[in-house]
Design an enzyme around this catalytic site. Structure first.
Site, short mmCIF file in Angstrom:
data_model
loop_
_atom_site.label_atom_id
_atom_site.label_comp_id
_atom_site.label_asym_id
_atom_site.label_seq_id
_atom_site.Cartn_x
_atom_site.Cartn_y
_atom_site.Cartn_z
N LYS A 168 0.67 -1.28 0.03
CA LYS A 168 0.10 -0.09 0.07
C LYS A 168 0.98 1.36 -0.14
O LYS A 168 1.96 1.44 0.62
CB LYS A 168 -0.79 -0.03 1.23
N SER A 195 -9.60 1.58 2.62
CA SER A 195 -8.98 2.57 1.76
C SER A 195 -7.87 1.42 1.12
O SER A 195 -7.32 2.02 0.16
CB SER A 195 -8.26 3.60 2.61
N SER A 218 -9.78 -0.64 6.67
CA SER A 218 -9.23 -0.44 5.78
C SER A 218 -8.51 -1.68 4.92
O SER A 218 -8.39 -1.48 3.82
CB SER A 218 -8.30 0.73 5.50
#
Lengths: 485, 478
Positions: free
Chosen positions: A79, A154, A178
Site C-alpha cells: 500500500k 482504503s 481499511s
C-alpha cells in the site's frame, strides 16, 4: 500453470525446489500487471527494473544452495502509505506525489529479509481516508469482480491486486476497516492485527492509536504466512508489544470442534443488506456443521462506535497531517509568499476534499471547549467498547460478524455523500477502537459479487481467527473462484 | 509587579536527541546534517523516548524539591511554525489525563543580601524545535532559513509561579538555577542557547505580557527592564496594557508585539499516541536520589565549615559552579581561603565582566591566582601591582611571575634606586617638600608621587622611611 495463478506459499516452495525461477514468477506478474492495469488500476507505481534484479539475486542464492527466506521470490504489493526506500510513497495524495522516503518501513525490511519482492505500490484512498479508493488523487481502482464497482477501501489497490492475481500477497493498513473492507469487496482474505503486533514504523499515519499494517491474500494460509513475516516486536515503534515471534501457519488445519463462536447481533441488524445477513448466517451454520458452537452475542455499546471512531481518527489526523506544509518535502505552492501563506496555500492545493474535511472536523473536535465533549468522550466510548468485548470473550472464543453491511457499490454512487460512506464502516470500526485482531474472509457471493465475514478474536489470538477462516475456506463451495478479467 | 519565568534548558549531557539516535552535538555543524527521519518528522517515522532523559529530568526534579509523578505522559502541542518539523511539539502538559514529570518544588536564592524563595509550578520534558535564521531581524528579513540540527534535542521546561518581583530577582534566581543544573551535570549553561527563557510580566493595572525568545540569562534582566519601562510609560499616558505576546530582539534590545490575546493559540493538546506512558518507580527515584552529586546549598554549608567563609561569600561562590570549583582548586594551593574569596568576588569578577567571559573560559587558572597571592605575601609585589598583574594574566594567560618578570614589576627594595626616585620627586615638587618640612602630615603627598613615579613598585614602608630620613636631614642641614 502460469505462475501468477499460484499462491505465495506455492511460489516460494517451487522456487526453493527449483521448479520455477524467481525471475519467471516476477515476469509472469509483470505481464499480468501490464495486461490488467488499464482496467483495474490497482497500482500507483510498479517497480519493473528493481524487481527483476532482486529476482535474479534470489535465483543465484537458490543455485548456490544458500538458504532462502519464507517469501523467496514472492511478489508483494505494498500500500502506498508504507514507506519504501528510494521509491515514491504518495499516500495517493498530490501533496506527497513526489515524496521519496529515505528509509524502509519495518514491515518492508522484514519482507525483504525473507526474500520477498516488493513489486509495486498500490492505490488507496488519499491518506487512507475512505472506504472506496475513490478519494485517490490518481483516480479510483476498480473492483475485479465488476469493474463498474468500487474495490472498497482504503486499501482498495492492495485487495484488487491480490484479487486480480496481479500479486499473490499485499500489505494494507487498517485504521477503521481499511484492510477488511476491500478484502470483503474483492473476495480475498485480509487481517487486521492486534494493536501493537505489527510495527507501524514507516506507516504514514492517519490515526496512530487505531491503525495496524496487515496482510491480504487470496487464501488464509498465505495471509498467515505474511503475518508471520511482518509481525513481532520493533524497538522503533514504542507501541509495538514485545512478544515472541510466531508462525501463524501452524494453527491452521486445526478443526473447529468445541470452538465457541458468538454472532454479533448488533452487526447483523438494521441497515445491513439482506444478502449479507443471509451469507453470514449461513457461514455460522457451516461453522456449526464443522463442530463450532454458535450463539448470539449482543454488545449494545457498539452503536456508539462509529461516531467515536470518526472523532478519534479525525482528531489524530488533524495533527498527523499538519507536517505537510511544503517546507521540507512534498507539494509546495509556486508562489513566493510569507510562510503562513505558503503553509495554507500548499495545503489548500495539495490535499483533496475528503482529507480537508477530516482535518477540519478533527481540529474542531480537539479545540478548547470541545475537547471534553468530543475527543475525551470518544476515548471513553472506546474504553467501554474494549470492556464489552472483554466480557464477550469470557463467553465465546471468537466473534463472527459481517465485514461490510452492504455489497460493493458502484463507482460514484456514494462519493458525494460522506455520511453514507462513513456509515459503511459501522461493522469494522469497533475492532479498531478495541485494538483487537480480525480476519475478513469470503463467505459467499450474491449476483457475482463477493461477501465477506469477519472473525474477531481476543488480543493476540490471530491464530484463532485464522483457524476459523482457514477451516471455512477449505469447506466453502466457491473455493478457488477468481474474477474473470 | 509579578514576574514568572519559563526556563527551557537543554539536557546537554545527553549524547543523543530526545526521541531518536541523532547526535545532540549539533553546535557549529553544517545546517541540516544532524537529522534523521524521526527528528525531521518524515512521514511514517515514530518517536522512541530516550530513557536517560527521563532519569536526568527526575534528578532535576529532586534537586528542585519537586514531586515526581509515578507515571508521566507525553502530549502533542499543535501549532504551525516552520521551526517545527511536524507542526506539533511533543511535550507534556496537564491535560486529558496527561501529567508532567514533576510538579511543585522551590528554589532558594540570594538577591543582594536578601534571601528569597520562588515556588515552581511544574517541570516537563519536550523536544527542542529547529532554529530559524533571518536576514537581519525578524520583521525585515525577506526570507527565513531553517536548520533542523537542533530539532529533537531534549529540553526541560521549568515553570515558576509568578512570584519574582524585580528583574534583578529574576537574574539571581536564574543564576542559582543554572548553578544547580550545572552541579547536577545535566546542563551546561555556558553553551550557546542551552538555557533560554520566556518571561511573563504584569505590573499593577496592566495585562499579562509574555516575552519570548530571550536566549541568555543576561538578556532576561534587560528584556524585563525594557518591558517595565515600556509598560510604565504607557500607563502614565493612560494607555491600557493589553495581554499579549512579545518578541525580544536581542540586537536592538527591544520587544516587538507578536500577537495579542484574541490571537492567542489554541494548542489542541492531546495524548501523543505514538508513545506509551512512562512509569517512574519509587525504586528508580531512590536510586537516582542516592546518586545525586553535591548541590549548591550543601556545598555552601561545606564552604562555611571547611573554609570558614562568611555566609554571603559562600552563597555567592556556590551560585556559580565554575566559580565554586575555581575557589576550591585555588584554596588547595593557597591556605587563606578568605583572601581567595575576596579576590574572586572582587577584582576577578570585575575583570570577567569587562572581558565578558565566564570563569571557566577565562585565561586565569586557579594556580595563577594562588601564585599571585603568594607573590603578594612574600612582598614581591604590592596590592596595586597585584591588580595590574591579574589583568595581564586574564588577558594573556601568562603566569603571574612571568608577567612580573617581563614587566619588571618587582617591588623596589633597593635603597639606592629608591633614593634616586625620591630625589627626582623632591626636585619636581619643591613646594610639597617645603610643606612637608613644616607639616609632617603632608608627607603622604610625596610618598604618593614616589609610588606613582615607580609605577606602584616602590615598597611603601621603605619609601616612607627614606622620605622621612631625607626630610630630617634637610631640617638638620638648614
Amino acid at each position: 500453470m502460469e505462475p501468477y495463478k499460484l499462491g505465495a506459499w506455492e511460489i516460494s516452495q517451487k522456487i526453493r525446489n527449483r521448479e520455477l525461477t524467481a525471475r519467471e514468477c516476477i515476469v509472469s506478474f509483470l505481464s499480468r500487471i501490464d495486461s490488467l492495469e488499464p482496467k483495474v488500476k490497482a497500482y500507483v507505481s510498479v517497480l519493473r527494473e528493481a524487481v527483476l534484479k532482486k529476482a535474479e539475486k534470489i535465483d543465484k542464492k537458490v543455485k548456490r544452495g544458500e538458504r532462502v527466506g519464507m517469501l523467496a521470490g514472492v511478489a508483494v504489493a505494498v500500500k502506498d502509505n508504507i514507506c519504501t526506500k528510494g521509491v515514491k510513497t504518495t499516500c495517493a495524495s498530490k501533496i506527497l506525489e513526489n515524496f521519496v522516503p529515505p528509509y524502509d518501513a519495518t514491515v518492508v525490511e522484514r519482507i525483504e529479509a525473507e526474500d520477498g519482492i516488493v513489486i509495486g505500490k498500490t492505490n488507496m484512498d488519499e491518506f487512507a481516508m475512505g472506504s472506496s479508493t475513490e478519494t485517490s488523487y490518481f483516480g479510483p481502482t476498480r473492483n475485479p469482480w465488476d469493474l463498474s464497482r468500487v474495490p472498497g477501501g482504503s486499501s482498495g489497490g492492495s485487495a484488487a491486486a491480490v484479487s486480480a492475481q496481479e500479486a499473490p500477497l499485499a500489505l494494507g493498513s487498517d485504521t477503521g476497516g481499511s484492510i477488511r473492507c476491500p478484502a470483503s469487496f474483492c473476495g480475498v482474505v485480509g487481517l487486521k492485527p492486534t494493536y501493537g503486533l505489527v510495527s507501524r514504523y514507516g506507516l504514514i499515519a492517519y490515526a496512530n492509536s487505531l491503525e495496524q499494517i496487515g496482510p491480504l491474500a487470496r487464501g488464509t494460509y498465505d495471509c498467515a504466512l505474511l503475518l508471520s513475516v511482518i509481525g513481532g516486536y520493533d524497538e522503533r515503534d514504542s507501541t509495538s508489544v514485545n512478544r515472541a515471534p510466531r508462525d501463524y501457519t501452524r494453527s491452521l488445519g486445526k478443526d473447529l470442534r468445541g470452538l465457541k463462536v458468538g454472532v454479533l447481533r448488533e452487526l447483523i441488524g438494521l441497515g445491513t443488506d439482506e444478502a449479507v445477513v443471509k451469507a453470514v448466517l449461513e457461514c455460522a451454520s457451516k461453522l456449526e456443521e464443522m463442530g463450532a458452537l454458535c450463539q448470539e452475542i449482543s454488545l449494545p455499546v457498539l452503536s456508539y462506535a462509529l461516531p467515536a471512531y470518526y472523532l478519534i481518527a479525525m482528531s489524530e489526523a488533524s495533527s498527523n497531517l499538519a507536517r505537510y506544509d511544503g517546507v521540507r518535502y512534498g507539494y509546495r505552492t509556486e508562489v513566493d509568499l510569507d510562510w503562513n501563506q505558503v503553509f495554507s496555500k500548499s495545503r489548500r492545493e495539495g490535499f483533496g476534499a475528503e482529507v480537508k474535511r477530516r482535518i477540519i472536523l478533527g481540529t474542531y473536535a480537539l479545540s478548547a471547549g470541545y475537547y471534553d465533549r468530543f475527543f475525551l468522550k470518544s476515548l471513553k466510548v472506546a474504553t467501554l467498547i474494549k470492556r464489552s468485548f472483554e466480557k464477550a470473550f469470557q463467553q465465546v472464543d471468537v466473534l463472527l460478524a459481517p465485514t461490510m453491511p452492504l455489497l460493493p457499490f458502484r463507482l460514484g454512487e456514494k462519493i458525494d455523500n460522506p455520511l453514507a460512506l462513513y456509515m459503511c464502516d459501522v461493522d469494522t470500526v469497533p475492532v479498531n477502537l478495541a485494538g483487537l485482531p480480525a480476519v475478513s474472509f469470503p463467505c459467499g457471493f450474491h449476483q457475482g459479487l463477493p461477501i465477506g465475514a469477519q472473525v474477531i478474536a481476543p488480543p493476540f489470538r490471530e491464530d484463532l481467527a485464522l483457524q476459523v477462516s482457514f477451516a471455512y475456506e477449505q469447506a466453502a463451495a466457491f473455493k478457488g473462484r477468481t474474477p474473470t478479467l | 509587579m509579578k514576574i514568572g519565568l519559563e526556563i527551557h534548558c537543554q539536557l546537554t549531557s545527553l549524547k543523543t536527541k530526545l526521541f531518536c539516535g541523532c547526535s545532540s552535538d549539533y553546535r557549529g555543524k553544517t545546517p541540516n546534517t544532524f537529522v534523521c527521519p524521526v527528528c525531521l518528522g518524515l512521514p511514517g517515522s515514530l518517536p522512541v523516548l530516550n530513557e536517560k532523559a527521563v532519569e536526568l529530568a527526575v534528578m532535576v526534579a529532586l534537586a528542585l524539591n519537586c514531586e515526581v509523578a509515578p507515571q508521566t505522559f507525553f502530549v502533542r502541542k499543535n501549532y504551525f511554525y516552520p521551526d517545527m518539523p511536524k507542526n506539533f511539539q511533543i511535550s507534556q502538559y496537564d491535560v486529558g489525563g496527561s501529567i508532567a514529570i514533576a510538579s511543585g518544588g522551590w528554589v532558594g536564592f540570594l538577591v543582594g543580601k536578601t534571601r528569597k524563595t520562588v515556588r515552581l509550578r511544574r517541570i516537563h520534558l519536550e523536544e527542542d524545535p529547529g532554529k530559524l535564521f533571518y536576514h537581519g531581524t525578524i520583521d525585515t528579513s525577506p526570507y527565513t532559513l531553517v536548520d533542523y540540527n537542533r530539532a529533537g534535542i531534549a529540553l526541560l521546561e521549568i515553570v515558576t509561579e509568578p512570584e519574582l518581583e524585580a528583574p534583578a530577582e529574576a537574574r539571581a534566581f536564574l543564576q542559582k538555577l543554572r548553578s544547580i543544573l550545572e552541579h547536577l551535570g545535566v546542563s551546561d549553561g555556558g553553551l550557546e542557547g542551552a538555557m533560554r527563557c520566556d518571561a511573563n510580566i504584569s505590573i499593577e493595572g496592566g495585562g499579562r505580557v509574555e516575552v519570548k525568545n530571550i536566549s541568555s540569562f543576561k538578556d532576561v534582566e534587560r528584556a524585563l527592564t525594557f518591558e517595565i519601562v515600556r509598560q510604565r510609560d504607557l500607563l502614565k499616558k493612560g494607555v491600557k496594557i493589553q495581554t499579549e505576546t512579545r518578541h525580544w530582539d536581542d540586537v536592538r534590545r527591544t520587544t516587538l508585539s507578536l500577537r495579542v490575546k484574541e490571537e492567542e493559540q489554541d494548542y489542541r493538546y492531546f495524548l501523543e499516541p505514538d508513545l506509551t506512558p512512562v512509569r517512574i518507580s519509587q525504586e528508580m527515584v531512590e536510586l537516582l536520589r542516592s546518586r545525586m552529586p553535591e548541590l549548591p546549598d550543601a556545598r555552601k554549608e561545606r564552604f562555611l565549615k571547611a573554609y570558614g567563609l562568611p555566609e554571603y561569600d559562600a552563597e555567592v561562590l556556590t551560585s556559580d559552579r565554575a566559580m565554586a570549583d575555581f575557589f576550591e582548586e585555588c584554596a588547595k594551593l593557597y591556605d587563606k581561603p578568605k583572601a581567595v574569596a575576596n579576590w574572586l568576588m572582587g577584582d576577578v569578577l570585575q575583570c570577567l565582566h569587562s572581558l565578558e567571559v565566564d570563569i571557566d573560559q577565562a585565561k586565569l587558572a586557579p594556580q595563577y591566582l594562588a601564585e599571585m597571592l603568594k607573590l603578594m605575601d612574600r612582598g614581591d609585589i604590592s596590592i596595586k601591582i597585584a591588580k595590574k598583574v591579574l589583568w595581564e594574566v586574564m588577558k594573556h594567560g601568562k603566569s603571574p611571575s612571568t608577567v612580573v618578570r617581563e614587566k619588571d614589576w618587582w617591588r623596589i627594595t633597593d635603597l639606592q634606586t629608591l633614593e634616586g626616585y625620591i630625589a627626582q620627586v623632591f626636585k619636581e615638587y619643591p613646594k610639597a617638600v617645603e610643606d612637608a618640612l613644616v607639616d609632617e602630615k603632608t608627607i603622604h603627598y610625596l610618598i604618593g608621587k614616589t609610588m606613582e613615579a615607580t609605577g606602584g613598585k616602590a615598597d611603601p614602608e621603605l619609601t616612607n622611611a627614606l622620605i622621612r630620613k631625607k626630610l630630617s636631614q634637610m631640617k638638620k642641614g638648614s
